[in-house]
Structure formats: C-alpha cells, structure tokens
Design a protein around this motif. Structure first.
Motif, PDB file in Angstrom:
ATOM      1  N   GLY A  29      49.669  29.522  55.437  1.00  0.00           N
ATOM      2  CA  GLY A  29      50.401  30.528  54.807  1.00  0.00           C
ATOM      3  C   GLY A  29      50.231  31.797  55.518  1.00  0.00           C
ATOM      4  O   GLY A  29      50.807  32.866  55.218  1.00  0.00           O
TER       5      GLY A  29
ATOM      6  N   TRP B 282      51.315  34.487  38.837  1.00  0.00           N
ATOM      7  CA  TRP B 282      50.573  35.900  39.217  1.00  0.00           C
ATOM      8  C   TRP B 282      49.683  36.164  37.985  1.00  0.00           C
ATOM      9  O   TRP B 282      49.836  36.002  36.973  1.00  0.00           O
ATOM     10  CB  TRP B 282      51.421  36.929  39.624  1.00  0.00           C
ATOM     11  CG  TRP B 282      52.503  36.559  40.434  1.00  0.00           C
ATOM     12  CD1 TRP B 282      52.869  35.354  40.911  1.00  0.00           C
ATOM     13  CD2 TRP B 282      53.980  37.224  40.163  1.00  0.00           C
ATOM     14  NE1 TRP B 282      54.431  35.063  41.632  1.00  0.00           N
ATOM     15  CE2 TRP B 282      54.898  36.244  41.149  1.00  0.00           C
ATOM     16  CE3 TRP B 282      54.506  38.173  39.778  1.00  0.00           C
ATOM     17  CZ2 TRP B 282      56.059  36.788  41.154  1.00  0.00           C
ATOM     18  CZ3 TRP B 282      55.719  38.779  40.206  1.00  0.00           C
ATOM     19  CH2 TRP B 282      56.418  37.772  40.696  1.00  0.00           C
TER      20      TRP B 282
ATOM     21  N   HIS C  46      49.547  28.995  46.292  1.00  0.00           N
ATOM     22  CA  HIS C  46      50.840  28.332  46.380  1.00  0.00           C
ATOM     23  C   HIS C  46      50.540  26.717  46.674  1.00  0.00           C
ATOM     24  O   HIS C  46      49.529  26.455  47.426  1.00  0.00           O
ATOM     25  CB  HIS C  46      51.347  29.044  47.814  1.00  0.00           C
ATOM     26  CG  HIS C  46      51.458  30.337  47.744  1.00  0.00           C
ATOM     27  ND1 HIS C  46      50.373  31.345  47.890  1.00  0.00           N
ATOM     28  CD2 HIS C  46      52.864  31.194  47.444  1.00  0.00           C
ATOM     29  CE1 HIS C  46      50.962  32.527  48.176  1.00  0.00           C
ATOM     30  NE2 HIS C  46      52.127  32.458  47.549  1.00  0.00           N
TER      31      HIS C  46
ATOM     32  N   TYR D 108      54.158  41.784  51.062  1.00  0.00           N
ATOM     33  CA  TYR D 108      53.257  41.276  52.055  1.00  0.00           C
ATOM     34  C   TYR D 108      51.557  41.882  52.072  1.00  0.00           C
ATOM     35  O   TYR D 108      50.976  41.408  52.601  1.00  0.00           O
ATOM     36  CB  TYR D 108      53.668  41.775  53.466  1.00  0.00           C
ATOM     37  CG  TYR D 108      54.936  40.716  53.654  1.00  0.00           C
ATOM     38  CD1 TYR D 108      55.954  41.190  53.843  1.00  0.00           C
ATOM     39  CD2 TYR D 108      54.539  39.777  54.701  1.00  0.00           C
ATOM     40  CE1 TYR D 108      57.159  40.425  54.208  1.00  0.00           C
ATOM     41  CE2 TYR D 108      55.613  38.778  54.983  1.00  0.00           C
ATOM     42  CZ  TYR D 108      57.027  39.235  54.772  1.00  0.00           C
ATOM     43  OH  TYR D 108      57.985  38.256  55.269  1.00  0.00           O
TER      44      TYR D 108
ATOM     45  N   TYR E 277      59.281  39.584  49.617  1.00  0.00           N
ATOM     46  CA  TYR E 277      58.491  38.610  50.027  1.00  0.00           C
ATOM     47  C   TYR E 277      57.979  38.132  48.690  1.00  0.00           C
ATOM     48  O   TYR E 277      57.306  38.711  48.124  1.00  0.00           O
ATOM     49  CB  TYR E 277      57.598  38.847  51.330  1.00  0.00           C
ATOM     50  CG  TYR E 277      56.622  37.771  51.486  1.00  0.00           C
ATOM     51  CD1 TYR E 277      55.057  38.126  51.202  1.00  0.00           C
ATOM     52  CD2 TYR E 277      56.855  36.802  52.217  1.00  0.00           C
ATOM     53  CE1 TYR E 277      54.199  37.094  51.618  1.00  0.00           C
ATOM     54  CE2 TYR E 277      55.985  35.719  52.460  1.00  0.00           C
ATOM     55  CZ  TYR E 277      54.599  35.894  52.069  1.00  0.00           C
ATOM     56  OH  TYR E 277      53.757  34.949  52.439  1.00  0.00           O
ATOM     57  N   ASP E 278      57.773  36.614  48.731  1.00  0.00           N
ATOM     58  CA  ASP E 278      57.042  35.889  47.762  1.00  0.00           C
ATOM     59  C   ASP E 278      57.354  36.442  46.452  1.00  0.00           C
ATOM     60  O   ASP E 278      56.386  36.790  45.611  1.00  0.00           O
ATOM     61  CB  ASP E 278      55.541  35.989  48.158  1.00  0.00           C
ATOM     62  CG  ASP E 278      54.656  34.842  47.514  1.00  0.00           C
ATOM     63  OD1 ASP E 278      55.366  33.923  46.919  1.00  0.00           O
ATOM     64  OD2 ASP E 278      53.481  34.982  47.540  1.00  0.00           O
ATOM     65  N   ASN E 279      58.659  36.254  45.958  1.00  0.00           N
ATOM     66  CA  ASN E 279      59.099  36.687  44.851  1.00  0.00           C
ATOM     67  C   ASN E 279      58.748  38.085  44.280  1.00  0.00           C
ATOM     68  O   ASN E 279      58.146  38.264  42.998  1.00  0.00           O
ATOM     69  CB  ASN E 279      58.538  35.676  43.719  1.00  0.00           C
ATOM     70  CG  ASN E 279      59.074  34.180  43.822  1.00  0.00           C
ATOM     71  OD1 ASN E 279      60.359  34.249  43.853  1.00  0.00           O
ATOM     72  ND2 ASN E 279      58.379  33.321  44.093  1.00  0.00           N
TER      73      ASN E 279
ATOM     74  N   ASN F 257      52.781  33.774  57.555  1.00  0.00           N
ATOM     75  CA  ASN F 257      53.732  34.902  57.001  1.00  0.00           C
ATOM     76  C   ASN F 257      53.111  36.276  57.631  1.00  0.00           C
ATOM     77  O   ASN F 257      53.655  37.023  58.008  1.00  0.00           O
ATOM     78  CB  ASN F 257      53.599  34.772  55.589  1.00  0.00           C
ATOM     79  CG  ASN F 257      54.376  33.501  55.070  1.00  0.00           C
ATOM     80  OD1 ASN F 257      55.765  33.299  55.542  1.00  0.00           O
ATOM     81  ND2 ASN F 257      53.799  32.499  54.630  1.00  0.00           N
TER      82      ASN F 257
ATOM     83  N   ASN G  37      50.338  25.881  50.113  1.00  0.00           N
ATOM     84  CA  ASN G  37      49.470  26.332  51.110  1.00  0.00           C
ATOM     85  C   ASN G  37      48.001  25.797  50.903  1.00  0.00           C
ATOM     86  O   ASN G  37      47.232  25.240  51.845  1.00  0.00           O
ATOM     87  CB  ASN G  37      49.210  27.906  51.056  1.00  0.00           C
ATOM     88  CG  ASN G  37      50.154  28.510  51.640  1.00  0.00           C
ATOM     89  OD1 ASN G  37      51.201  27.943  52.229  1.00  0.00           O
ATOM     90  ND2 ASN G  37      50.494  29.720  51.244  1.00  0.00           N
TER      91      ASN G  37
ATOM     92  N   GLY H 173      47.985  38.806  44.838  1.00  0.00           N
ATOM     93  CA  GLY H 173      48.944  37.723  45.133  1.00  0.00           C
ATOM     94  C   GLY H 173      48.726  36.520  44.311  1.00  0.00           C
ATOM     95  O   GLY H 173      48.835  36.798  43.119  1.00  0.00           O
ATOM     96  N   LYS H 174      48.893  35.385  44.955  1.00  0.00           N
ATOM     97  CA  LYS H 174      48.773  34.351  44.143  1.00  0.00           C
ATOM     98  C   LYS H 174      48.306  32.962  44.911  1.00  0.00           C
ATOM     99  O   LYS H 174      48.469  33.216  46.134  1.00  0.00           O
ATOM    100  CB  LYS H 174      50.268  34.053  43.690  1.00  0.00           C
ATOM    101  CG  LYS H 174      51.252  33.590  44.706  1.00  0.00           C
ATOM    102  CD  LYS H 174      52.654  33.432  43.831  1.00  0.00           C
ATOM    103  CE  LYS H 174      52.751  32.301  43.031  1.00  0.00           C
ATOM    104  NZ  LYS H 174      52.964  30.782  43.743  1.00  0.00           N
TER     105      LYS H 174
END
Ligand code: HEM
Ligand SMILES: Nc1cccc2nccn12
Length: 287
Positions: free
Chosen positions: A78, A185, A175, A36, A30-32, A81, A178, A172-173
């Motif tokens: 976002g 990152w 987006h 999660y 998930y997400d490159n 997810n 979102n 995380g990062k």
C-alpha cells in the motif's frame, strides 16, 4: 553502524514542504477522500521503523525503501501510493535524498493535518541496494502487549513514546488488500487528533473474524481496532498512558512530536550545524 548526516546543503527545504503540502491539498480524492496525508505518515514510519538498536542497522538514513526488496516487504503493501505521490516532488527537487524526502513527507503530512510541529533535520544520504535491511522488522498487528513492548524497545522507545506513536492510528484506515484488516474510518481520518485514544476507551468493542479470516475489533460506529491497538488498553501500564492522552490532546501532541522526530532520526548523528527546521504550514504562510 550509526550514520553521520552530511552537512546541510544551502537549499530551501520550506519550498519542498510547500510542494508536498500543496499536492496533498490538491489531490484530495485519494482513498475515498481521505487524501494522501495518512499514507505519507506511514511511509515515513516504515522507512524509519527498520532500525535495530542492537546492531545499529536499519533506519531512514539510506532511503532503502526505494529498492524492491524493501518496497515488496509484505508489511509495506500500500505504501507504493505514497512513493508514487512523491515521485514528481523528487523530480522537481532532484537534490534531496530519498531518506530526507520520505521523512519530510511524513512531517509535512502531520502538520498539514493540523497535528503538532515536528522538528526535522536534513542530511540523509542514499545508500546502495546491498544495504537494504531484511524484511520482517516492522510490527505484526495480530500480537499483544509484550510483543509491542519488545518491538518498540528494539526501536529504542519506552512505553510513553510507544503509546504516543501508535496514536497516529487516528489517521487513515486499514485496507483488506494491504494488510487483511478493513476499517471504516475513525471519526477524523485526515485530521490529527487524540481520537484514537478516546475511541479506544469509550467505544464498545467486539472481536470479529473478518471476511479475510483475520481477527479484528469492531464497534457499533463502524470503526475498527487492531489487536495491537487493543493491547494498549489491556496492558495496565499502557492503559494509564491511553487515559492520559485521551484526556489531554496537548500532552499527546507534545509527546508525539518528540517521539516521531526521534523515530525519523534513529541511527543518524547530525552535525551541530544541521539545525532542526520547524516548517510553517500553508495556512501560516497564507498560501
Ligand atoms: C504496533 C505497531 C503498529 C502496527 C502493528 C501497525 C499496523 C498497521 C496496519 C496493519 C495498518 C493498515 C495498513 C493498510 O491496510 O493499509 C496501519 C495503518 C497505518 N499506520 Fe500503523 N501500525 C503500527 C504503528 C504505527 C506507527 C508508530 C505509526 C506512525 C507514527 C503508524 C501509522 C499508520 C498510519 C498513518 C496508517 C494509515 C495508513 C493509510 O490510511 O493508508 N502506525 N498500521
Ligand atoms: N485508521 C487506522 C489505521 C491503522 C490502525 C487503526 N486502528 C484503528 C484505526 N486505525
């Protein structure tokens, strides 16, 4: 008003933790390949961050994120997810409340990303749709230090707790789709460290207007900071705390654990018999 948690049920909460933790470990793409963990931490935070100490409204108790009014709050873009990730867990353990599940998801994620142990208590009870708090209670990232101080004061937090909590931005990062921010990152997007503070102090930051027309700080390593992140080194009182956490990850872990547990329990009174759980990680169980 303040909610009273229900007496703890005779349930195996470590089993729920393990199901979430195993799913985080399995679904690593998930997400490159961030996974999660970070978005689960953000769901726990956003489902608790609606609290207002002035009238004891909001907070994690009622699990009201599940209703469209709160789910569609622009601040929550976002997080579907994380909600979709938790759906099969909720089907496997239908007895757990939404509020307990969303907060337990964040606790599991922090611990499985090698963060501090977060004490967690059960007993939140789903509330009806007419109890959903208004949108707009979660923080706006374009603001400065006085805005951040006021918002976290409303949540019942002082400077030390505020700076510790925002240290979760090591994860995380951002987006474009979102929040309008885009951040390649940080150095360790799925490992809980004090990197956010080290990065804030050591990197060279430039204020840019990104392709969505949103102002953000970028450095030459391809990392980013929000205006509210940068406020933590511009404000002298916050800066002292950033320096303390950049120097000592153990102090950061200790303060984060206390503040995150408090965040997830705001506006709830727990019966004495609901003892805090200190869950074992999968590694500690050789799972
Ligand atoms: C001034 C306070 C804060 C502001 C303005 C803020 C704002 C944001 C924004 C704009 C994003 C990017 C969302 C996206 O584009 O996907 C984000 C991500 C994130 N935030 Fe915060 N945040 C704040 C405090 C916190 C706190 C207290 C926590 C947890 C304790 C937290 C945890 C996270 C995490 C883990 C992510 C990454 C999510 C992902 O990778 O999908 N934030 N935050
Ligand atoms: N990963 C991440 C998420 C949200 C905000 C933020 N600022 C710097 C890094 N960062």
């Amino acid at each position: 008003g303040v909610h009273v948690a229900e007496k703890e049920a005779k349930r195996d909460y470590q089993e729920v933790y393990n199901a979430i933790a195993t799913k985080i470990r399995d679904e690593d793409e998930y997400d490159n390949y961030i996974g999660y963990g970070p978005v689960l931490v953000r769901l726990a935070w956003h489902s608790s961050g609606t609290f207002d100490r002035n009238d004891n409204s909001g907070g994690s108790f009622g699990g009201t994120y599940r209703f469209k009014k709160e789910m569609n709050d622009p601040s929550n873009k976002g997080l579907q997810n994380a909600f979709d990730f938790l759906r099969p867990i909720h089907e496997q353990f239908p007895w757990i409340s939404s509020g307990d599940l969303y907060t337990l998801g964040g606790v599991t994620a922090v611990q499985e990303m090698m963060g501090p142990k977060i004490p967690w208590r059960s007993g939140r009870v789903d509330q009806p749709e007419n109890t959903v708090p208004d949108n707009g209670r979660l923080p706006d990232a374009s603001q400065g230090a006085s805005y951040v101080r006021n918002l976290f004061d409303r949540l019942g937090f002082g400077d030390r707790e505020t700076v510790a909590l925002i240290g979760a931005h090591a994860l995380g990062k951002t987006h474009y789709e979102n929040s309008g921010y885009e951040g390649p990152w940080g150095p360790s997007p799925n490992v809980f460290t004090n990197d956010f503070f080290v990065n804030l102090l050591n990197a060279h930051w430039t204020l840019n207007t990104n392709k969505k027309g949103v102002k953000q700080w970028d450095n030459d390593q391809g990392h980013m900071m929000l205006p509210t992140d940068m406020a933590l080194v511009k404000d002298p009182k916050y800066r002292k705390l950033v320096e303390e956490y950049a120097k000592d990850q153990d102090v950061f872990f200790r303060d984060f654990s206390k503040a995150f547990a408090k965040l997830l329990e705001n506006n709830i009174k727990f019966p004495d018999q609901n003892k805090p759980h200190y869950f074992k990680t999968l590694d500690e169980q050789d799972l």
